[in-house]
Design an enzyme around this catalytic site. Structure first.
Site, short mmCIF file in Angstrom:
data_model
loop_
_atom_site.label_atom_id
_atom_site.label_comp_id
_atom_site.label_asym_id
_atom_site.label_seq_id
_atom_site.Cartn_x
_atom_site.Cartn_y
_atom_site.Cartn_z
N ASP A 77 49.35 38.01 -88.87
CA ASP A 77 50.85 37.78 -88.95
C ASP A 77 51.26 38.02 -90.33
OD1 ASP A 77 49.36 35.57 -89.82
OD2 ASP A 77 49.98 34.36 -88.33
N ASN A 144 50.67 21.84 -84.48
CA ASN A 144 51.08 21.97 -83.04
C ASN A 144 50.12 22.81 -82.01
OD1 ASN A 144 51.66 24.35 -83.69
ND2 ASN A 144 53.83 24.52 -83.58
N HIS A 146 49.23 25.97 -82.78
CA HIS A 146 49.61 27.52 -82.72
C HIS A 146 48.07 28.01 -83.26
CE1 HIS A 146 51.51 27.44 -86.93
NE2 HIS A 146 50.39 27.49 -87.07
N GLU A 151 53.50 30.36 -80.96
CA GLU A 151 54.11 28.99 -81.11
C GLU A 151 54.33 28.49 -79.78
OE1 GLU A 151 54.27 27.53 -83.79
OE2 GLU A 151 55.36 28.12 -85.29
C1 F6R Z 1 48.08 32.12 -90.68
C2 F6R Z 1 48.23 31.86 -89.30
C3 F6R Z 1 48.13 30.21 -88.82
C4 F6R Z 1 47.41 29.40 -89.62
C5 F6R Z 1 47.71 28.00 -89.12
C6 F6R Z 1 46.83 27.01 -90.00
O1 F6R Z 1 47.73 33.61 -90.93
O2 F6R Z 1 47.92 32.53 -88.39
O3 F6R Z 1 48.13 30.10 -87.48
O4 F6R Z 1 45.92 29.69 -89.36
O5 F6R Z 1 48.91 27.70 -89.55
O6 F6R Z 1 47.14 27.13 -91.30
P1 F6R Z 1 46.40 25.97 -92.52
O7 F6R Z 1 45.18 26.78 -92.54
O8 F6R Z 1 47.25 26.41 -93.78
O9 F6R Z 1 46.46 24.80 -92.13
#
Ligand code: F6R
Length: 252
Positions: A77, A144, A146, A151
């Site tokens: 992403d 959450n 995701h 989301e």
């Molecule tokens: C980032 C992504 C997100 C993160 C998630 C956890 O490329 O795809 O899904 O993996 O928000 O983020 P952290 O590792 O910072 O807790």
């Protein structure tokens, strides 16, 4: 390593002592894939979770244990509007954390450009994914639930798409910005088909903040879009790597 077993959902569960050990364990999985296929396609994520993996991969390269000269990568992403040189973009994060530290060829790196027309980027990504299978995908987990920026919602979105970020995601990611008002409200993300396209998926989650999402993921066999990571139960080879702190919060 504290514990490893197959969960009743079909997901393999590894409980590492801490995120350092987890990074090492996941790196060994990536190394094995690259050893078996010189031009492996690695699915990569950003955020705090994969930093240990990238550190170990970079060290593996420095020690002459891993050769990335044929390896290809694809990221999940990117924030809409941010270009690769922007210090908050995921492209910049990847350059800093991994790409500048290994011998990967720039033409083998697939990133979403946040500054190009999202429709062009979506088409480019989905055509690539239709023709290329990811060998191994690392995923972080949103508090959450995701994965990528898929989301919680009323339905899953199969293809790459532009998304409005959930308020809790904006709050969680504000730590990377000088002010929450700077966090982009939109992003382009691989959809669930792109993620399930991977031969092998590793979902990593550390610390008590992720405990609720992991507990919901592992508590039953349901797949439902309010918990986006639950789609992983439809994949055939999924390993969830958590640390001991999270494990103790989910009753381990
Ligand atoms: C980032 C992504 C997100 C993160 C998630 C956890 O490329 O795809 O899904 O993996 O928000 O983020 P952290 O590792 O910072 O807790």
């Amino acid at each position: 390593m504290l514990k490893t077993d197959i969960h009743f959902t079909g997901i393999k569960l590894i409980v590492a002592d801490d995120c350092d050990e987890a990074g090492h364990i996941i790196c060994e999985m990536f190394k094995e894939v690259i050893k078996n296929r010189r031009n492996a396609l690695l699915g990569l994520a950003t955020g705090s979770t994969p930093c240990g993996l990238y550190q170990n991969l970079a060290e593996g390269y420095a020690k002459g244990e891993i050769d990335f000269s044929e390896v290809r990568t694809i990221n999940l992403d990117e924030y809409s509007g941010l270009c690769r040189t922007d210090k908050n973009s995921f492209g910049h994060f990847m350059d800093e954390q991994l790409f500048s530290r290994i011998n990967i060829r720039p033409e083998n790196i697939m990133l979403i450009s946040g500054e190009k027309d999202p429709r062009t980027e979506i088409e480019r990504y989905d055509s690539f994914l239709a023709e290329n299978r990811t060998d191994i995908q690392i995923l972080g987990l949103g508090e959450n639930g995701h994965i990528g920026f898929n989301e919680p919602g009323d339905y899953f979105i199969a293809g790459t798409h532009e998304v409005e970020l959930a308020d809790d995601t904006i709050r969680a990611n504000a730590r990377f910005f000088s002010d929450i008002s700077e966090v982009p409200r939109r992003a382009v993300t691989m959809g669930v088909n792109g993620i399930l396209n991977a031969e092998r998926i590793v979902l990593a989650a550390y610390g008590k903040k992720k405990a609720d999402a992991v507990k919901r993921l592992l508590s039953d066999n349901r797949i439902y879009p309010e918990l986006p990571c639950s789609i992983l139960k439809a994949a055939h080879d999924v390993t969830v790597v958590i640390d001991r702190e999270l494990y103790s919060c989910i009753g381990g």
